[in-house]
Design an enzyme around this catalytic site. Sequence first.
Site, PDB file in Angstrom:
ATOM      1  N   HIS A 118       0.873  -1.176   0.000  1.00  0.00           N
ATOM      2  CA  HIS A 118       0.000   0.000   0.000  1.00  0.00           C
ATOM      3  C   HIS A 118       0.915   1.232   0.000  1.00  0.00           C
ATOM      4  CE1 HIS A 118      -2.740   2.931   1.965  1.00  0.00           C
ATOM      5  NE2 HIS A 118      -3.725   2.152   1.557  1.00  0.00           N
ATOM      6  N   ASP A 195       3.106  -4.685   7.854  1.00  0.00           N
ATOM      7  CA  ASP A 195       1.886  -3.886   7.807  1.00  0.00           C
ATOM      8  C   ASP A 195       0.706  -4.852   7.940  1.00  0.00           C
ATOM      9  OD1 ASP A 195      -0.433  -2.716   6.949  1.00  0.00           O
ATOM     10  OD2 ASP A 195       0.422  -1.792   5.155  1.00  0.00           O
ATOM     11  N   CYS A 359      -4.856   2.324  -3.599  1.00  0.00           N
ATOM     12  CA  CYS A 359      -3.641   2.884  -3.006  1.00  0.00           C
ATOM     13  C   CYS A 359      -2.459   1.929  -3.179  1.00  0.00           C
ATOM     14  CB  CYS A 359      -3.827   3.226  -1.523  1.00  0.00           C
ATOM     15  SG  CYS A 359      -5.055   4.486  -1.237  1.00  0.00           S
TER      16      CYS A 359
HETATM   17  N1  PMP Z   1      -1.764  -0.785   4.613  1.00  0.00           N
HETATM   18  C1  PMP Z   1      -2.735  -1.519   4.061  1.00  0.00           C
HETATM   19  C2  PMP Z   1      -2.418  -2.894   3.580  1.00  0.00           C
HETATM   20  C3  PMP Z   1      -4.014  -0.988   3.953  1.00  0.00           C
HETATM   21  O1  PMP Z   1      -4.993  -1.713   3.414  1.00  0.00           O
HETATM   22  C4  PMP Z   1      -4.271   0.314   4.427  1.00  0.00           C
HETATM   23  C5  PMP Z   1      -5.638   0.955   4.308  1.00  0.00           C
HETATM   24  N2  PMP Z   1      -6.285   0.719   3.090  1.00  0.00           N
HETATM   25  C6  PMP Z   1      -3.227   1.033   5.010  1.00  0.00           C
HETATM   26  C7  PMP Z   1      -1.995   0.433   5.081  1.00  0.00           C
HETATM   27  C8  PMP Z   1      -3.412   2.400   5.552  1.00  0.00           C
HETATM   28  O2  PMP Z   1      -4.252   2.355   6.653  1.00  0.00           O
HETATM   29  P1  PMP Z   1      -4.818   3.686   7.316  1.00  0.00           P
HETATM   30  O3  PMP Z   1      -5.379   4.526   6.197  1.00  0.00           O
HETATM   31  O4  PMP Z   1      -5.862   3.190   8.256  1.00  0.00           O
HETATM   32  O5  PMP Z   1      -3.680   4.346   7.998  1.00  0.00           O
END
Ligand code: PMP
Length: 406
Positions: A118, A195, A359
């Site tokens: 991400h 993550d 993303c």
């Molecule tokens: N890492 C992954 C794998 C995600 O799916 C997401 C959210 N889509 C994030 C990081 C970021 O998370 P947040 O926007 O809650 O900080």
Amino acid sequence: MNRQADFPILGRQVHGRRLVYLDNGATTQKPQAVIDAEARYYRESNANIHRGVHWLSQHSTDLYDRSRERVRGFLNARHAEEIVFTRGTTEAINLVAASWGRNNLKAGDEILLSGLEHHSNIVPWQMVAGQTGAVIRVIPVTDDGELDMRAYAGLLNERTRFVGACHVSNALGTINPVADIVRLAHEAGAVVLIDGAQAVAHQTVDVQALGCDFYAFSGHKLYGPTGTGALYGRKALLDAMPPWQGGGDMIHTVSFERSTYAETPQKFEAGTPNIAGAIALDAAIAYVQEVGLEHIAAHEDALLQYAGAALAGIPGLRFIGQARERAAIASFVVDGIHPHDLGTILDMEGVAIRAGHHCAMPLMTRFGLPGTARASFALYNTFEDIDTLVAGLHKARRLFGMEQSA
Ligand code: PMP
């Protein structure tokens, strides 16, 4: 499993249809227990933490500490001090990049990131690379959407100082072999961050068994409030890291000449945190524990199998990411219909999915796609939800002139 009644929002209609919420990878809905916990906090317990001599402040601090202990147990961390509350996964990764990264990386060092990441586990490292002269290298992804573990082993070398990988890919659902990733990274002497944003709501996570140095997750993908989350960090590493934000609550003493800092984890929690959120996160984890992650995983697995078979019957539909180990996510494209159009047509049927790059633009580029349509499941989804999704996809094909009306 039928827990729909626990989630008030699932009773509402969208465009005159029953809401079928299949965008759980973006954020999950909240059970009444979580909504109540947040409201109860403001009704009965609101006061700032760590400051007051008065009863209410101590009470609020106790609730906040109890939540930290809940997160510790949830991740099976050794010490509560290894849990730093953050706004979510993004802030947790930025904390590590800004504090550990800026102080431990130098020109020529290598940051190794998985090709499934991400943006939140890419951009902070690019920023640190720009500041330190470190170089980013990428673990390639196979056509099935798995990490190429042989290539990974080949990329590790004495310059590799950091490895970052997701536990579960938000775009494809791939479950990465995290314990192997960590073991190989450690053999090369690198620090590893996992993550866990897409993992914690779907499977039991044990940071000691995984052996990772850092693990990040967001509360809002775990049936908890937005603006909450945590970073797990091994105590020795956190103790050796400098604070990244300065202010109240993170200090020991302050003078205009110099300040000394509080211990881990307070030194990473400057300012008044999201106290109500942390307390509602405690309730969210308690809810998940009550339902049982093993039951959730089994239910979502059944949904994924059912969706896989049902979606495969739609002409022109192609799955993106067919990893052997996958969690709660079906990512796909349909010939001749842009994912955004699919999303819009499904929305008119009351079905919420995600359409786009998720993303994870580099991953989409890897597959030569601008984006995919993604249905992501949670413990409250049902087989009927999937039937509604499939009916909506047939309707989209009819609207695009690809199918005769039934
Ligand atoms: N890492 C992954 C794998 C995600 O799916 C997401 C959210 N889509 C994030 C990081 C970021 O998370 P947040 O926007 O809650 O900080």
